[in-house]
Design a protein around this motif. Sequence first.
Motif, PDB file in Angstrom:
ATOM      1  N   TYR A 126     -37.455  23.970  42.099  1.00  0.00           N
ATOM      2  CA  TYR A 126     -37.860  23.415  40.809  1.00  0.00           C
ATOM      3  C   TYR A 126     -37.619  21.684  40.916  1.00  0.00           C
ATOM      4  O   TYR A 126     -36.477  21.532  41.576  1.00  0.00           O
ATOM      5  CB  TYR A 126     -36.837  24.021  39.554  1.00  0.00           C
ATOM      6  CG  TYR A 126     -37.222  25.552  39.646  1.00  0.00           C
ATOM      7  CD1 TYR A 126     -38.328  26.051  38.839  1.00  0.00           C
ATOM      8  CD2 TYR A 126     -36.042  26.239  39.901  1.00  0.00           C
ATOM      9  CE1 TYR A 126     -38.476  27.192  38.660  1.00  0.00           C
ATOM     10  CE2 TYR A 126     -36.517  27.904  39.725  1.00  0.00           C
ATOM     11  CZ  TYR A 126     -37.662  28.043  38.967  1.00  0.00           C
ATOM     12  OH  TYR A 126     -37.910  29.392  38.781  1.00  0.00           O
ATOM     13  N   LEU A 127     -38.387  21.016  40.323  1.00  0.00           N
ATOM     14  CA  LEU A 127     -38.210  19.648  39.963  1.00  0.00           C
ATOM     15  C   LEU A 127     -37.130  19.393  39.150  1.00  0.00           C
ATOM     16  O   LEU A 127     -36.281  18.401  39.114  1.00  0.00           O
ATOM     17  CB  LEU A 127     -39.643  19.040  39.227  1.00  0.00           C
ATOM     18  CG  LEU A 127     -40.537  18.427  40.497  1.00  0.00           C
ATOM     19  CD1 LEU A 127     -41.196  19.635  41.283  1.00  0.00           C
ATOM     20  CD2 LEU A 127     -41.497  17.599  39.762  1.00  0.00           C
ATOM     21  N   PHE A 128     -36.992  20.305  38.170  1.00  0.00           N
ATOM     22  CA  PHE A 128     -35.835  19.968  37.276  1.00  0.00           C
ATOM     23  C   PHE A 128     -34.833  21.288  36.977  1.00  0.00           C
ATOM     24  O   PHE A 128     -35.190  21.961  36.218  1.00  0.00           O
ATOM     25  CB  PHE A 128     -36.476  19.656  35.908  1.00  0.00           C
ATOM     26  CG  PHE A 128     -37.501  18.816  35.729  1.00  0.00           C
ATOM     27  CD1 PHE A 128     -37.217  17.454  36.239  1.00  0.00           C
ATOM     28  CD2 PHE A 128     -38.926  19.035  35.451  1.00  0.00           C
ATOM     29  CE1 PHE A 128     -38.220  16.285  36.036  1.00  0.00           C
ATOM     30  CE2 PHE A 128     -39.849  17.920  35.759  1.00  0.00           C
ATOM     31  CZ  PHE A 128     -39.503  17.003  36.097  1.00  0.00           C
ATOM     32  N   PRO A 129     -34.198  21.589  38.083  1.00  0.00           N
ATOM     33  CA  PRO A 129     -33.497  22.722  37.999  1.00  0.00           C
ATOM     34  C   PRO A 129     -32.282  22.588  37.188  1.00  0.00           C
ATOM     35  O   PRO A 129     -31.729  21.573  36.578  1.00  0.00           O
ATOM     36  CB  PRO A 129     -32.668  22.702  39.422  1.00  0.00           C
ATOM     37  CG  PRO A 129     -32.686  21.258  39.733  1.00  0.00           C
ATOM     38  CD  PRO A 129     -33.956  20.719  39.260  1.00  0.00           C
ATOM     39  N   ALA A 130     -31.746  23.750  36.732  1.00  0.00           N
ATOM     40  CA  ALA A 130     -30.767  23.887  35.610  1.00  0.00           C
ATOM     41  C   ALA A 130     -29.574  22.971  36.044  1.00  0.00           C
ATOM     42  O   ALA A 130     -28.448  22.649  35.318  1.00  0.00           O
ATOM     43  CB  ALA A 130     -30.306  25.204  35.159  1.00  0.00           C
ATOM     44  N   SER A 131     -29.288  23.097  37.529  1.00  0.00           N
ATOM     45  CA  SER A 131     -28.202  22.346  38.030  1.00  0.00           C
ATOM     46  C   SER A 131     -27.758  20.838  37.808  1.00  0.00           C
ATOM     47  O   SER A 131     -26.736  20.486  37.949  1.00  0.00           O
ATOM     48  CB  SER A 131     -27.871  22.754  39.435  1.00  0.00           C
ATOM     49  OG  SER A 131     -28.993  22.149  40.137  1.00  0.00           O
ATOM     50  N   ILE A 132     -28.854  20.269  37.339  1.00  0.00           N
ATOM     51  CA  ILE A 132     -28.763  18.640  37.197  1.00  0.00           C
ATOM     52  C   ILE A 132     -28.635  18.462  35.599  1.00  0.00           C
ATOM     53  O   ILE A 132     -28.497  17.345  35.339  1.00  0.00           O
ATOM     54  CB  ILE A 132     -30.142  17.945  37.736  1.00  0.00           C
ATOM     55  CG1 ILE A 132     -31.431  18.524  37.023  1.00  0.00           C
ATOM     56  CG2 ILE A 132     -30.295  18.479  39.430  1.00  0.00           C
ATOM     57  CD1 ILE A 132     -32.403  17.802  37.063  1.00  0.00           C
ATOM     58  N   LEU A 133     -28.825  19.417  34.967  1.00  0.00           N
ATOM     59  CA  LEU A 133     -28.751  19.171  33.443  1.00  0.00           C
ATOM     60  C   LEU A 133     -26.983  19.018  33.138  1.00  0.00           C
ATOM     61  O   LEU A 133     -26.197  19.584  33.505  1.00  0.00           O
ATOM     62  CB  LEU A 133     -29.190  20.372  32.778  1.00  0.00           C
ATOM     63  CG  LEU A 133     -30.595  20.688  32.964  1.00  0.00           C
ATOM     64  CD1 LEU A 133     -31.189  21.872  32.258  1.00  0.00           C
ATOM     65  CD2 LEU A 133     -31.612  19.472  33.001  1.00  0.00           C
ATOM     66  N   HIS A 134     -26.848  18.409  32.057  1.00  0.00           N
ATOM     67  CA  HIS A 134     -25.549  18.166  31.508  1.00  0.00           C
ATOM     68  C   HIS A 134     -25.275  19.216  30.590  1.00  0.00           C
ATOM     69  O   HIS A 134     -26.123  19.703  29.652  1.00  0.00           O
ATOM     70  CB  HIS A 134     -25.518  16.891  30.493  1.00  0.00           C
ATOM     71  CG  HIS A 134     -25.687  15.813  31.318  1.00  0.00           C
ATOM     72  ND1 HIS A 134     -24.672  15.141  32.402  1.00  0.00           N
ATOM     73  CD2 HIS A 134     -26.617  14.602  31.488  1.00  0.00           C
ATOM     74  CE1 HIS A 134     -25.184  14.043  32.959  1.00  0.00           C
ATOM     75  NE2 HIS A 134     -26.161  13.594  32.358  1.00  0.00           N
ATOM     76  N   GLU A 183     -36.006  14.468  48.093  1.00  0.00           N
ATOM     77  CA  GLU A 183     -34.825  14.317  48.898  1.00  0.00           C
ATOM     78  C   GLU A 183     -33.575  14.342  47.890  1.00  0.00           C
ATOM     79  O   GLU A 183     -32.574  15.020  48.251  1.00  0.00           O
ATOM     80  CB  GLU A 183     -34.869  13.137  49.458  1.00  0.00           C
ATOM     81  CG  GLU A 183     -36.174  13.034  50.583  1.00  0.00           C
ATOM     82  CD  GLU A 183     -36.111  11.677  51.136  1.00  0.00           C
ATOM     83  OE1 GLU A 183     -35.420  10.597  50.678  1.00  0.00           O
ATOM     84  OE2 GLU A 183     -36.905  11.467  52.088  1.00  0.00           O
ATOM     85  N   TRP A 184     -33.602  13.668  46.634  1.00  0.00           N
ATOM     86  CA  TRP A 184     -32.609  13.664  45.988  1.00  0.00           C
ATOM     87  C   TRP A 184     -32.140  14.997  45.307  1.00  0.00           C
ATOM     88  O   TRP A 184     -30.834  15.616  45.217  1.00  0.00           O
ATOM     89  CB  TRP A 184     -32.628  12.609  44.829  1.00  0.00           C
ATOM     90  CG  TRP A 184     -31.354  12.561  43.677  1.00  0.00           C
ATOM     91  CD1 TRP A 184     -30.115  12.144  44.116  1.00  0.00           C
ATOM     92  CD2 TRP A 184     -31.549  13.001  42.441  1.00  0.00           C
ATOM     93  NE1 TRP A 184     -29.313  12.126  42.774  1.00  0.00           N
ATOM     94  CE2 TRP A 184     -30.314  12.682  42.029  1.00  0.00           C
ATOM     95  CE3 TRP A 184     -32.705  13.566  41.908  1.00  0.00           C
ATOM     96  CZ2 TRP A 184     -29.996  12.769  40.648  1.00  0.00           C
ATOM     97  CZ3 TRP A 184     -32.242  13.751  40.439  1.00  0.00           C
ATOM     98  CH2 TRP A 184     -30.789  13.723  39.903  1.00  0.00           C
ATOM     99  N   VAL A 185     -33.298  15.533  44.590  1.00  0.00           N
ATOM    100  CA  VAL A 185     -33.040  16.747  43.802  1.00  0.00           C
ATOM    101  C   VAL A 185     -32.752  17.899  44.659  1.00  0.00           C
ATOM    102  O   VAL A 185     -32.133  19.050  44.250  1.00  0.00           O
ATOM    103  CB  VAL A 185     -33.993  17.031  42.654  1.00  0.00           C
ATOM    104  CG1 VAL A 185     -35.216  17.513  43.673  1.00  0.00           C
ATOM    105  CG2 VAL A 185     -33.655  17.865  41.665  1.00  0.00           C
ATOM    106  N   SER A 186     -33.030  18.095  45.934  1.00  0.00           N
ATOM    107  CA  SER A 186     -32.743  18.975  46.747  1.00  0.00           C
ATOM    108  C   SER A 186     -31.281  19.229  47.120  1.00  0.00           C
ATOM    109  O   SER A 186     -30.986  20.239  47.580  1.00  0.00           O
ATOM    110  CB  SER A 186     -33.474  19.040  47.941  1.00  0.00           C
ATOM    111  OG  SER A 186     -34.865  19.038  47.701  1.00  0.00           O
ATOM    112  N   GLN A 187     -30.512  18.263  46.815  1.00  0.00           N
ATOM    113  CA  GLN A 187     -29.188  18.417  46.987  1.00  0.00           C
ATOM    114  C   GLN A 187     -28.419  19.362  46.057  1.00  0.00           C
ATOM    115  O   GLN A 187     -27.495  19.987  46.344  1.00  0.00           O
ATOM    116  CB  GLN A 187     -28.477  17.158  46.891  1.00  0.00           C
ATOM    117  CG  GLN A 187     -28.940  16.039  47.731  1.00  0.00           C
ATOM    118  CD  GLN A 187     -28.410  14.662  47.735  1.00  0.00           C
ATOM    119  OE1 GLN A 187     -27.287  14.518  47.452  1.00  0.00           O
ATOM    120  NE2 GLN A 187     -29.140  13.549  47.517  1.00  0.00           N
TER     121      GLN A 187
END
Length: 371
Positions: free
Chosen positions: A221-229, A210-214
């Motif tokens: 992806y579980l670890f999309p590039a958009s959540i990376l610093h 639910e959180w990462v789908s935002q």
Amino acid sequence: MARKTYDEDELAPKWKEARQKALLRSKAKNNSDGSYNNIKRNSVYLAVDFQSLGVMGPDEITTETFSLWIDGMRNGNFRTKALASGTIKKRVETLRAILQASHLNEVLEFVGLWKPDREYKKITYWSIEELEAMNECAIKMFEDEMLRNRAMAHIIHGMMAPRISDSSSFKWEYIDLENKVMRFLAQKNTKLCWQFIEERFLPFLTRYKEWVSQFDGGEEYLFPASILHKSGTTRKKIPHATTKTITKWLQQVRDSTYVDGNPVQSLSSHSYRHSLAMRYLSKGAKYENVAMVLGDEITTIEKHYSELIPSKSQKIAFDKAFELSNTISSEETIQPKWLKRQRGLNSNQQNRCSTAYDGFELERGGGRWGI
């Protein structure tokens, strides 16, 4: 002084052509992505190293330059530090692929004579106590949104131990929350990896989804590039985390975990695979059970772990080979003198060791005949 990196733009025309032929041959053979990428990467390394020896194409390799190349990798004479036997073996395998694709049979003949050094592969793994402490640490991290992706990386590796190349691009389609299973094809060898999901982690997976789908790409992806610093630039833009990032996240969980005031073992992220295998095998699981989860050949699992945990067939073979060492004479008993008894067992226990008892399993209320 930092060592120079390798770049395919450095390759001489002959090496470029031979490399392309090897890659096309790999595609034609329908090699796995892992095998194809090994050729793509290692061909640059070996070509540049050979060029430093004055060999500007695979057709120019001689027994002398081949020997110099092997010694150079062992001694760190090129752009990298001294290489381990396993790495040298992979580069020689890539050279063979290049020679085969270019039909350089004369060179292939003496290269094919080379044998790698025997290398003992040390199996390092965390204890169950350490793994459980790491789980607790990850669960605490999960409540901090800045650390949530690190926690999830550990949860996936703790349950299934995928290769880093697989976990960095892990997709939600691999996870079936309703049936509580995970399954995907390993990039290295296209083997199916299949595992149950632990009940305690289902709520965390649901919340994480639910959180990462935002985030952009988070529905795939579980670890999309958009959540990376953002930290510098990369040569190739990819939609998910890199293997380097996942490795750092797992190290952060590891280095934040203590058992009785002491840090857990500082092992590499690959040790998740060793730890999961040992967890299964120490409880009597079969090699095929481990192979199904890790996506390895059964023979590979047996080869690396049989020295640590002997198989049941080995134990049976030992018992047969040394059966007399567990028997004693019946002298000074009411039994005939010729009768041998098992050491330390009473008559009831001896009956339990018999074939008949094994078949009916009397003590557990019935055997193969339901008696």
